[in-house]
Design an enzyme around this catalytic site. Structure first.
Site, PDB file in Angstrom:
ATOM      1  N   LYS A 131       0.881  66.195 103.384  1.00 49.62           N
ATOM      2  CA  LYS A 131       1.934  66.981 102.751  1.00 49.62           C
ATOM      3  C   LYS A 131       1.523  68.448 102.708  1.00 49.62           C
ATOM      4  O   LYS A 131       0.414  68.784 102.302  1.00 49.62           O
ATOM      5  CB  LYS A 131       2.196  66.459 101.330  1.00 49.62           C
ATOM      6  CG  LYS A 131       3.584  66.747 100.806  1.00 49.62           C
ATOM      7  CD  LYS A 131       3.873  65.946  99.546  1.00 49.62           C
ATOM      8  CE  LYS A 131       5.317  66.143  99.109  1.00 49.62           C
ATOM      9  NZ  LYS A 131       5.647  65.347  97.907  1.00 49.62           N
ATOM     10  N   GLU A 173      13.345  53.627  88.295  1.00 48.94           N
ATOM     11  CA  GLU A 173      14.012  53.938  87.036  1.00 48.94           C
ATOM     12  C   GLU A 173      14.486  52.680  86.301  1.00 48.94           C
ATOM     13  O   GLU A 173      14.416  52.613  85.061  1.00 48.94           O
ATOM     14  CB  GLU A 173      15.200  54.871  87.285  1.00 48.94           C
ATOM     15  CG  GLU A 173      14.816  56.273  87.688  1.00 48.94           C
ATOM     16  CD  GLU A 173      14.500  56.427  89.176  1.00 48.94           C
ATOM     17  OE1 GLU A 173      14.131  57.533  89.582  1.00 48.94           O
ATOM     18  OE2 GLU A 173      14.627  55.421  89.922  1.00 48.94           O
ATOM     19  N   ARG A 213      20.335  55.019  88.089  1.00 52.95           N
ATOM     20  CA  ARG A 213      19.758  53.849  88.749  1.00 52.95           C
ATOM     21  C   ARG A 213      19.294  52.792  87.745  1.00 52.95           C
ATOM     22  O   ARG A 213      18.965  51.673  88.126  1.00 52.95           O
ATOM     23  CB  ARG A 213      18.589  54.294  89.626  1.00 52.95           C
ATOM     24  CG  ARG A 213      19.026  55.209  90.770  1.00 52.95           C
ATOM     25  CD  ARG A 213      17.866  56.080  91.273  1.00 52.95           C
ATOM     26  NE  ARG A 213      16.857  55.306  91.949  1.00 52.95           N
ATOM     27  CZ  ARG A 213      16.786  55.154  93.273  1.00 52.95           C
ATOM     28  NH1 ARG A 213      17.678  55.713  94.050  1.00 52.95           N
ATOM     29  NH2 ARG A 213      15.826  54.458  93.817  1.00 52.95           N
TER      30      ARG A 213
END
Length: 619
Positions: A280, A365, A393
């Site tokens: 990343k 979630e 969610r």
């Protein structure tokens, strides 16, 4: 520049190997230069430059389909499909989205914005191709972080049922695998996908099964032995056991090697996972060192990596962070939960101070909500800090696991209302609607930073499900002289006037304050009420307005349908209250990306638009 040769999809295939190498560096330089001006998702995109190039070299777009999980890593994909010039307007109103959009390019086959969806969507596309008899490849690109989401595992569980080619690319920018394991795995990957190996395996198994009595036992023994050997040498055994062929790991900076393994993957009749190791922020040191800071970066100075616009005031997330740390010191039963967003939700300080009372459940979630319910059932006070659009969610779990049992779970809902640049998938404009319909749920919204602090303290002392929604951005520090104690289902009167009463919720109190000033210039003195509670709201104060007011104005940063205004309208009708109602809310539509102030003007919920509407309807 080689980059100038990329005008449309598949132009990358016209380049020489030397030009491909140059293009890689030019794309990375372009991304850094561009995002330093506009802001955007930098670290995730720098990490997949080579991976994206390899996919475009191996596939034929738009015939072949790439589904990008979340989609915030699709910038190189946009460049390679001829959208480089769109980066000048990236995430601006009317400009190019920071996520894949099917109405933006036919090379974007599926809209994404939330995590862990790509395998499900890709499997659907691949199954449809299998049914219709069409001929194209489907690739789902998913990050290792997205595999913490349960939906990804549900999709993996079903992927083995497909009988035609379906490629899953695991973009792994976190785990490290030693060279020895990688070398053995690389060898076995190539060997196991070779036609000769597959034919030999099938022929041997078929022949053994023909032997009476003993044949089946021999096949079972071979399979058990094979599994044991795989466990030692193949890091992707988890996927293999689910019926998904595993290839890799492969170096995500080696375009040639990735192209080779993608060609192998395309030959597999069934689901195949290609494990790619990326870094990343690759190619820009500040992003490599601080990938979280450059996940969703504001405009920054390239030389230092520091933001160009330094904040001098606290935002609402900062206020939440400070109050949580202080509350955690006073109350040992207070625990904090995040779904992979410790930095974004302001819980990093809490984690540092109380590591045993902090839980990061990953991008899950739904699990976070039920986990919080379990903690509450055992006598703790869980605070689940989550972005408004992500809490959607966990809707089922809020109903069944928290509210039916009336458990004391606190939902700290960040980014409620319009969030701006991330667009439709991230606007937090539905939470009042979906939370206020749930029995036992209490929903609050603060007018300024001091009220957010008071509401958090109120929620900790509360008994039952409770949600506090607060916006993205700088915390309003006006109206500080108005700080009456928070009382259940009671509003706060700020200004008193006649004729018109404005009942504003949360962030809209600041807007309403300006509206009152505009109305006064037109000879209209308005009463301003800070609603505080979206549910249950203060019905008594509404009844009290009938003596001196003929119009009530509700203001909220939420869609109209099932919102605060509609609940007030229902209350007026049920109680026979003869007041004209003007509902100021967001139209029932998905709101595109753009500057928040610009979006408010477009939606006519800015102060000037609201004042004009009131004047036109009252005078």
């Amino acid at each position: 520049m080689v980059l100038d040769k990329i005008k449309k999809a598949n132009d990358i295939k016209k380049l020489s190997p030397q030009e491909v190498d140059i293009l890689r560096d030019e794309i990375r330089e372009f991304l850094i230069d561009s995002i330093s001006v506009t802001g955007g998702h930098l670290a995730s995109n720098l990490g997949v430059v080579e991976l994206t190039m390899a996919l475009h070299l191996s596939l034929d777009l738009p015939t072949d389909k790439i589904v990008w999980d979340v989609g915030h890593q699709s910038y190189t994909h946009k460049i390679l499909t001829g959208r480089k010039d769109g980066f000048a307007s990236l995430r601006k109103f009317g400009g190019m989205s920071g996520f894949p959009k099917t109405d933006e390019s036919d090379c974007d086959c599926f809209n994404t914005g939330h995590s862990s969806t790509s395998i499900s969507a890709g499997l659907g596309l691949a199954m449809a191709r299998q049914i219709t008899g069409d001929d194209y490849h489907v690739v789902s690109v998913i990050g290792d972080g997205a595999l913490t989401g349960g939906m990804a595992y549900e999709a993996l569980n079903n992927a083995s049922s497909i009988e035609s080619n379906f490629i899953i690319v695991l973009n792994d920018n976190n785990m490290s695998i030693s060279e020895n394991v990688g070398g053995v795995s690389h060898y076995l990957s190539g060997f196991r996908t070779a036609d000769a190996y597959r034919d030999l395996k099938n022929n041997v198994m078929n022949s053994l099964n023909q032997i009476p009595v003993y044949g089946e036992r021999m096949v079972k023994r071979i399979r058990n032995t094979k599994s044991s050997i795989k466990q030692l040498f193949i890091p992707g055994m988890f996927f293999e056991e689910m019926g998904i062929i595993y290839l890799g790991p492969v170096d995500g900076s080696d375009i040639g090697e990735m192209c080779r393994i993608f060609e192998e993957a395309k030959r597999v009749d069934g689901p195949v996972l290609v494990h790619v190791i990326t870094k990343k922020g690759a190619g820009y040191l500040p992003a490599e060192k601080f990938p979280a800071r450059f996940h969703g970066a504001e405009p920054f100075d390239i030389a230092t990596g520091l933001p160009k616009n330094k904040r001098t005031k606290a935002n609402y997330t900062d206020v939440f962070s400070t109050v949580m740390v202080k509350a955690g010191e006073r109350n040992e039963k207070l625990v904090a939960i995040t779904a992979a967003m410790a930095d974004g939700t302001g819980l990093r300080r809490y984690r540092r101070c109380y590591p045993k009372r902090f839980f990061d459940v990953g991008i899950a979630e739904g699990h976070a909500v039920t986990f919080a319910a379990g903690l509450a059932k055992a006598g703790l006070i869980p605070v689940f800090a989550v972005y408004s659009s992500f809490l959607q969610r966990g809707f089922d779990q809020i109903i069944h696991d928290v509210c039916i049992q009336n458990l004391h779970v606190i939902f700290a809902i960040d980014r409620a209302g319009l969030v701006g640049s991330d667009g439709e998938t991230h606007q937090g404009i539905f939470d009042i609607s979906y939370l206020s319909q749930i029995p036992n749920m209490t929903v609050l919204a603060p007018k300024n930073k001091w009220e957010l602090s008071d509401m958090i303290k109120f929620a900790i002392d509360f008994d039952g499900p409770i949600a506090i929604r607060y916006p993205r951005g700088l915390a309003y520090d006006g109206l500080k002289e108005y700080r009456s104690p928070i009382r259940f289902a009671k509003s706060e009167t700020i200004f008193k006037g006649t004729d018109v009463a404005i009942l504003a919720l949360g962030s809209m109190v600041k807007t309403a304050e300006t509206v009152c000033g505009i109305l006064k210039e037109h000879g209209i003195t308005a009463t301003l009420i800070n609603a505080r509670f979206a549910k249950p709201f203060d019905g008594e104060v509404i009844k009290s307005l009938t003596a001196h007011h003929h119009t009530i104005v509700t203001m909220e940063e939420n869609v109209k349908s099932a919102g605060f205004g509609e609940h007030v309208a229902e209350y007026l009708e049920d109680n026979g209250i003869d007041l004209k109602l003007i509902n100021i809310s967001i139209p029932d539509a998905y709101v595109e990306h753009g500057n928040v102030d610009k979006l408010k003007e477009m939606l006519k919920i800015d102060a000037l638009s609201v004042a004009d509407r009131i004047i036109n309807e009252v005078l």
